[in-house]
Motif scaffolding. Structure first.
Motif, PDB file in Angstrom:
ATOM      1  N   LEU A 155       0.830  -1.192   0.000  1.00 17.59           N
ATOM      2  CA  LEU A 155       0.000   0.000   0.000  1.00 17.59           C
ATOM      3  C   LEU A 155       0.872   1.252   0.000  1.00 17.59           C
ATOM      4  CD1 LEU A 155      -2.756  -0.877   2.643  1.00 17.59           C
ATOM      5  CD2 LEU A 155      -3.017  -0.802   0.166  1.00 17.59           C
ATOM      6  N   SER A 156       0.358   2.309  -0.578  1.00 19.64           N
ATOM      7  CA  SER A 156       1.110   3.563  -0.573  1.00 19.64           C
ATOM      8  C   SER A 156       0.151   4.725  -0.719  1.00 19.64           C
ATOM      9  CB  SER A 156       2.136   3.594  -1.709  1.00 19.64           C
ATOM     10  OG  SER A 156       1.482   3.552  -2.955  1.00 19.64           O
ATOM     11  N   GLY A 157       0.538   5.874  -0.163  1.00 18.79           N
ATOM     12  CA  GLY A 157      -0.159   7.124  -0.394  1.00 18.79           C
ATOM     13  C   GLY A 157      -1.606   7.131   0.027  1.00 18.79           C
ATOM     14  N   VAL A 158      -1.906   6.993   1.338  1.00 16.99           N
ATOM     15  CA  VAL A 158      -3.281   7.015   1.841  1.00 16.99           C
ATOM     16  C   VAL A 158      -3.505   8.316   2.608  1.00 16.99           C
ATOM     17  CG1 VAL A 158      -4.957   5.928   3.380  1.00 16.99           C
ATOM     18  CG2 VAL A 158      -3.452   4.510   1.949  1.00 16.99           C
ATOM     19  N   LEU A 159      -4.604   8.992   2.302  1.00 18.99           N
ATOM     20  CA  LEU A 159      -5.007  10.202   3.025  1.00 18.99           C
ATOM     21  C   LEU A 159      -6.139   9.841   3.971  1.00 18.99           C
ATOM     22  CD1 LEU A 159      -5.180  13.253   3.604  1.00 18.99           C
ATOM     23  CD2 LEU A 159      -6.620  13.471   1.549  1.00 18.99           C
ATOM     24  N   LEU A 160      -5.937  10.088   5.276  1.00 22.69           N
ATOM     25  CA  LEU A 160      -6.948   9.831   6.298  1.00 22.69           C
ATOM     26  C   LEU A 160      -7.484  11.172   6.788  1.00 22.69           C
ATOM     27  CD1 LEU A 160      -8.495   8.074   8.369  1.00 22.69           C
ATOM     28  CD2 LEU A 160      -6.465   8.208   9.844  1.00 22.69           C
ATOM     29  N   VAL A 161      -8.793  11.373   6.672  1.00 23.07           N
ATOM     30  CA  VAL A 161      -9.446  12.580   7.178  1.00 23.07           C
ATOM     31  C   VAL A 161     -10.339  12.143   8.345  1.00 23.07           C
ATOM     32  CG1 VAL A 161     -10.784  14.623   6.606  1.00 23.07           C
ATOM     33  CG2 VAL A 161      -9.421  13.512   4.827  1.00 23.07           C
ATOM     34  N   GLU A 162      -9.857  12.374   9.552  1.00 27.57           N
ATOM     35  CA  GLU A 162     -10.508  11.859  10.762  1.00 27.57           C
ATOM     36  C   GLU A 162     -10.165  12.791  11.924  1.00 27.57           C
ATOM     37  OE1 GLU A 162     -12.501  10.475  13.307  1.00 27.57           O
ATOM     38  OE2 GLU A 162     -12.491   8.810  11.867  1.00 27.57           O
ATOM     39  N   ASP A 163     -11.189  13.273  12.648  1.00 30.80           N
ATOM     40  CA  ASP A 163     -10.925  14.213  13.742  1.00 30.80           C
ATOM     41  C   ASP A 163     -10.735  13.522  15.086  1.00 30.80           C
ATOM     42  OD1 ASP A 163     -13.664  13.465  13.819  1.00 30.80           O
ATOM     43  OD2 ASP A 163     -14.113  15.233  15.039  1.00 30.80           O
ATOM     44  N   ASP A 164     -11.183  12.272  15.191  1.00 30.97           N
ATOM     45  CA  ASP A 164     -11.048  11.553  16.463  1.00 30.97           C
ATOM     46  C   ASP A 164      -9.686  10.890  16.535  1.00 30.97           C
ATOM     47  OD1 ASP A 164     -11.349   8.917  18.134  1.00 30.97           O
ATOM     48  OD2 ASP A 164     -12.960  10.257  18.802  1.00 30.97           O
ATOM     49  N   GLU A 165      -8.896  11.255  17.551  1.00 30.31           N
ATOM     50  CA  GLU A 165      -7.522  10.749  17.628  1.00 30.31           C
ATOM     51  C   GLU A 165      -7.489   9.248  17.862  1.00 30.31           C
ATOM     52  OE1 GLU A 165      -3.354  11.859  19.942  1.00 30.31           O
ATOM     53  OE2 GLU A 165      -5.131  13.141  20.118  1.00 30.31           O
ATOM     54  N   GLY A 166      -8.434   8.711  18.658  1.00 28.82           N
ATOM     55  CA  GLY A 166      -8.469   7.277  18.907  1.00 28.82           C
ATOM     56  C   GLY A 166      -8.783   6.489  17.640  1.00 28.82           C
ATOM     57  N   ASP A 167      -9.768   6.960  16.866  1.00 28.15           N
ATOM     58  CA  ASP A 167     -10.095   6.290  15.606  1.00 28.15           C
ATOM     59  C   ASP A 167      -8.943   6.401  14.616  1.00 28.15           C
ATOM     60  OD1 ASP A 167     -12.549   5.563  16.560  1.00 28.15           O
ATOM     61  OD2 ASP A 167     -13.633   7.241  15.645  1.00 28.15           O
TER      62      ASP A 167
ATOM     63  N   PRO B 121      -2.795  11.308  -3.239  1.00 28.78           N
ATOM     64  CA  PRO B 121      -2.858   9.993  -2.588  1.00 28.78           C
ATOM     65  C   PRO B 121      -3.539   8.978  -3.490  1.00 28.78           C
ATOM     66  CG  PRO B 121      -4.554  11.434  -1.711  1.00 28.78           C
ATOM     67  CD  PRO B 121      -3.707  12.292  -2.601  1.00 28.78           C
ATOM     68  N   SER B 122      -3.250   7.710  -3.249  1.00 23.93           N
ATOM     69  CA  SER B 122      -3.890   6.658  -4.043  1.00 23.93           C
ATOM     70  C   SER B 122      -5.297   6.362  -3.546  1.00 23.93           C
ATOM     71  CB  SER B 122      -3.051   5.377  -3.996  1.00 23.93           C
ATOM     72  OG  SER B 122      -2.952   4.895  -2.658  1.00 23.93           O
ATOM     73  N   CYS B 123      -5.599   6.783  -2.290  1.00 26.53           N
ATOM     74  CA  CYS B 123      -6.920   6.521  -1.733  1.00 26.53           C
ATOM     75  C   CYS B 123      -7.182   7.520  -0.606  1.00 26.53           C
ATOM     76  CB  CYS B 123      -6.985   5.083  -1.194  1.00 26.53           C
ATOM     77  SG  CYS B 123      -8.596   4.626  -0.509  1.00 26.53           S
ATOM     78  N   VAL B 124      -8.466   7.836  -0.384  1.00 29.86           N
ATOM     79  CA  VAL B 124      -8.869   8.719   0.710  1.00 29.86           C
ATOM     80  C   VAL B 124      -9.790   7.935   1.644  1.00 29.86           C
ATOM     81  CG1 VAL B 124     -10.069  10.836   1.367  1.00 29.86           C
ATOM     82  CG2 VAL B 124      -8.715  10.777  -0.738  1.00 29.86           C
ATOM     83  N   LEU B 125      -9.414   7.913   2.945  1.00 32.73           N
ATOM     84  CA  LEU B 125     -10.277   7.366   3.989  1.00 32.73           C
ATOM     85  C   LEU B 125     -10.932   8.547   4.683  1.00 32.73           C
ATOM     86  CD1 LEU B 125      -7.867   4.662   5.480  1.00 32.73           C
ATOM     87  CD2 LEU B 125      -9.717   4.320   3.830  1.00 32.73           C
ATOM     88  N   LEU B 126     -12.260   8.642   4.597  1.00 36.06           N
ATOM     89  CA  LEU B 126     -12.965   9.850   5.008  1.00 36.06           C
ATOM     90  C   LEU B 126     -14.016   9.534   6.078  1.00 36.06           C
ATOM     91  CD1 LEU B 126     -13.630  12.894   4.525  1.00 36.06           C
ATOM     92  CD2 LEU B 126     -15.264  12.109   2.783  1.00 36.06           C
ATOM     93  N   ASP B 127     -13.832  10.164   7.253  1.00 38.11           N
ATOM     94  CA  ASP B 127     -14.868  10.103   8.289  1.00 38.11           C
ATOM     95  C   ASP B 127     -15.919  11.157   7.971  1.00 38.11           C
ATOM     96  OD1 ASP B 127     -16.162   9.456  10.712  1.00 38.11           O
ATOM     97  OD2 ASP B 127     -15.191  11.166  11.688  1.00 38.11           O
ATOM     98  N   LEU B 128     -17.174  10.842   8.236  1.00 36.91           N
ATOM     99  CA  LEU B 128     -18.243  11.785   7.916  1.00 36.91           C
ATOM    100  C   LEU B 128     -18.530  12.757   9.058  1.00 36.91           C
ATOM    101  CD1 LEU B 128     -20.794   9.480   6.069  1.00 36.91           C
ATOM    102  CD2 LEU B 128     -19.054  10.993   5.096  1.00 36.91           C
ATOM    103  N   GLY B 129     -18.170  12.389  10.303  1.00 35.34           N
ATOM    104  CA  GLY B 129     -18.447  13.258  11.437  1.00 35.34           C
ATOM    105  C   GLY B 129     -17.294  14.186  11.736  1.00 35.34           C
ATOM    106  N   LEU B 130     -17.120  15.213  10.912  1.00 34.96           N
ATOM    107  CA  LEU B 130     -16.000  16.141  11.047  1.00 34.96           C
ATOM    108  C   LEU B 130     -16.475  17.503  11.528  1.00 34.96           C
ATOM    109  CD1 LEU B 130     -14.184  15.168   7.732  1.00 34.96           C
ATOM    110  CD2 LEU B 130     -13.516  14.521  10.054  1.00 34.96           C
ATOM    111  N   PRO B 131     -15.574  18.293  12.137  1.00 42.32           N
ATOM    112  CA  PRO B 131     -16.001  19.581  12.694  1.00 42.32           C
ATOM    113  C   PRO B 131     -16.573  20.543  11.669  1.00 42.32           C
ATOM    114  CG  PRO B 131     -13.831  18.950  13.528  1.00 42.32           C
ATOM    115  CD  PRO B 131     -14.167  17.994  12.435  1.00 42.32           C
ATOM    116  N   ASP B 132     -16.080  20.489  10.435  1.00 47.73           N
ATOM    117  CA  ASP B 132     -16.525  21.458   9.420  1.00 47.73           C
ATOM    118  C   ASP B 132     -17.427  20.827   8.365  1.00 47.73           C
ATOM    119  OD1 ASP B 132     -14.468  19.919   8.478  1.00 47.73           O
ATOM    120  OD2 ASP B 132     -13.493  21.518   7.346  1.00 47.73           O
ATOM    121  N   ALA B 133     -18.149  19.761   8.728  1.00 52.23           N
ATOM    122  CA  ALA B 133     -19.051  19.115   7.767  1.00 52.23           C
ATOM    123  C   ALA B 133     -20.164  18.401   8.517  1.00 52.23           C
ATOM    124  CB  ALA B 133     -18.294  18.139   6.883  1.00 52.23           C
ATOM    125  N   GLU B 134     -21.306  18.292   7.859  1.00 57.27           N
ATOM    126  CA  GLU B 134     -22.443  17.575   8.414  1.00 57.27           C
ATOM    127  C   GLU B 134     -22.989  16.602   7.380  1.00 57.27           C
ATOM    128  OE1 GLU B 134     -25.443  20.218   9.768  1.00 57.27           O
ATOM    129  OE2 GLU B 134     -24.186  21.189  11.285  1.00 57.27           O
TER     130      GLU B 134
END
Length: 389
Positions: free
Chosen positions: A5-17, A52-65
């Motif tokens: 695997l290479s080049g993954v972008l993680l968008v996640e506000d929860d540090e534990g997750d 990045p080759s892929c984006v992992l995106l959490d939906l519960g972010l501070p600037d999005a609903e």
């Protein structure tokens, strides 16, 4: 061997997750340096410049609903797959896929193997989709080009069997339909056959459009009964109006009468080749300047050359793209005239149609010319064809 695997972008506000995802990716073989972690949609969009080759995106972010985070990211990337991370066991994941995500994962079910497989499948599916889109666009472009070619390349207007013709056309630009070369053949109500071949300086889309203008104008002038010696003058005026930038055009204009007399006007163009009795030779013609050169329009129009043809003879009209294909690249003096003449003489000894004659000439060219190429052959078959008593 499975690719790392290479080049993954993680968008996640929860540090534990985020830590959970990082550990799963590390176990799946992703180096820490290959993971980009952002806490907001805005930062994630900025990080897309890293491709990045892929984006992992959490939906519960501070600037999005809701699905707004997904809509924002999908609008920014067209080639990178997006996998949604959700903590809900509801229809959120399905709705995300419907909104443009490649897949979705529930955080509580994450394992290194599941995350690795999901990312790889998402990347592969996205690549397959992009390939299908590209192929569909290529097919649509090919169909459009075919329609353009049918509409813009001329159809010889021959009413009787007095003269038969064949043509070959190849634009110099890759994937182009038309170049700056043009030609046309028309039989008039009085039985005469008129033909033209021309070469606009350059071979880009502007020159192709200008070539179409000139060909249509030539046919219109001929069918309107404009005298032969005024045709090139009228084309010169049209060229000056359509292209005030000083582009010039070479033209060879031919008229064949029922008594087999032929008149030829040459405006800076290569001379026609006459093929008769198994031999070929260039006609000795009077040359005038190309049209479009200011202050060089002959006061009495372009000079006229008259000659007599015979039944079974053929007149070969061509542009200098064909000469380029026969030019000896290691010679400082060769311009392709002698080489083309030799091949044409040999082709005349072969039995076959006019199309076969042209195919034989083109196929024997030693190099592929980068310039546009047009080739027309006119054969006088029967001076009495179509005439009424």
């Amino acid at each position: 061997m499975t690719q790392r695997l290479s080049g993954v972008l993680l968008v996640e506000d929860d540090e534990g997750d985020a830590l959970l995802v990082r550990e799963c990716l590390r176990d799946a073989g992703l180096a820490d340096d290959d993971l980009i972690w952002c806490r907001t949609v805005a930062d994630g969009v900025d990080a897309l410049v890293e491709k990045p080759s892929c984006v992992l995106l959490d939906l519960g972010l501070p600037d999005a609903e809701g699905l707004s985070a997904l809509h924002t990211v999908v609008a920014e990337v067209t080639t990178t797959p997006v996998i949604v991370l959700t903590g809900r066991h509801d229809r959120t994941g399905v709705e995300a896929v419907a909104a443009g995500a490649q897949d979705y994962l529930i955080k509580d079910d994450l394992t290194p193997e599941l995350l690795d497989r999901t990312i790889r499948y998402a990347v592969q599916r996205r690549q397959t989709q992009l390939t299908e889109v590209q192929l569909r666009e290529e097919r649509l472009l090919a169909a459009e080009n075919s329609r353009l070619e049918r509409g813009l390349l001329p159809k010889p207007l021959l009413r009787t069997g007095f003269v038969s013709c064949a043509s070959h056309y190849r634009p110099g630009r890759a994937r182009a339909v038309l170049g700056g070369d043009f030609y046309d053949v028309v039989e008039l109500p009085d039985g005469r056959v008129r033909a033209v071949i021309g070469d606009v300086m350059g071979h880009g889309p502007d020159e192709a459009a200008l070539g179409v203008h000139l060909r249509v104008a030539w046919r219109s002038l001929v069918l309107a009964g404009v005298p032969d010696d005024e045709i090139l003058v009228a084309l010169s005026r049209l060229l000056e109006a359509e292209s005030p930038g000083g582009i010039f055009v070479t033209v060879c204009d031919v008229a064949i009468d029922r008594d087999l007399g032929a008149t030829i006007q040459v405006a800076g163009h290569p001379p026609p080749m006459l093929c008769a009795d198994g031999a070929a030779a260039y006609l000795e013609v009077a040359f005038g300047p190309p049209i479009g050169i200011r202050d060089e329009v002959p006061p009495a129009g372009w000079p006229v050359t008259r000659t007599t043809l015979q039944t079974g003879s053929a007149l070969l009209l061509y542009t200098d793209g064909l000469l380029d294909a026969f030019r000896q690249v290691d010679s400082l003096t060769s311009v392709g005239l002698d080489e083309l003449l030799e091949i044409a003489c040999g082709a005349l000894g072969e039995d076959g149609s006019l199309d076969d004659l042209l195919a034989s000439i083109v196929a024997q060219a030693p190099i592929r010319a980068v310039d546009d190429t047009a080739l027309v052959v006119l054969r006088v078959d029967d001076p009495g064809a179509g005439r009424t008593a």
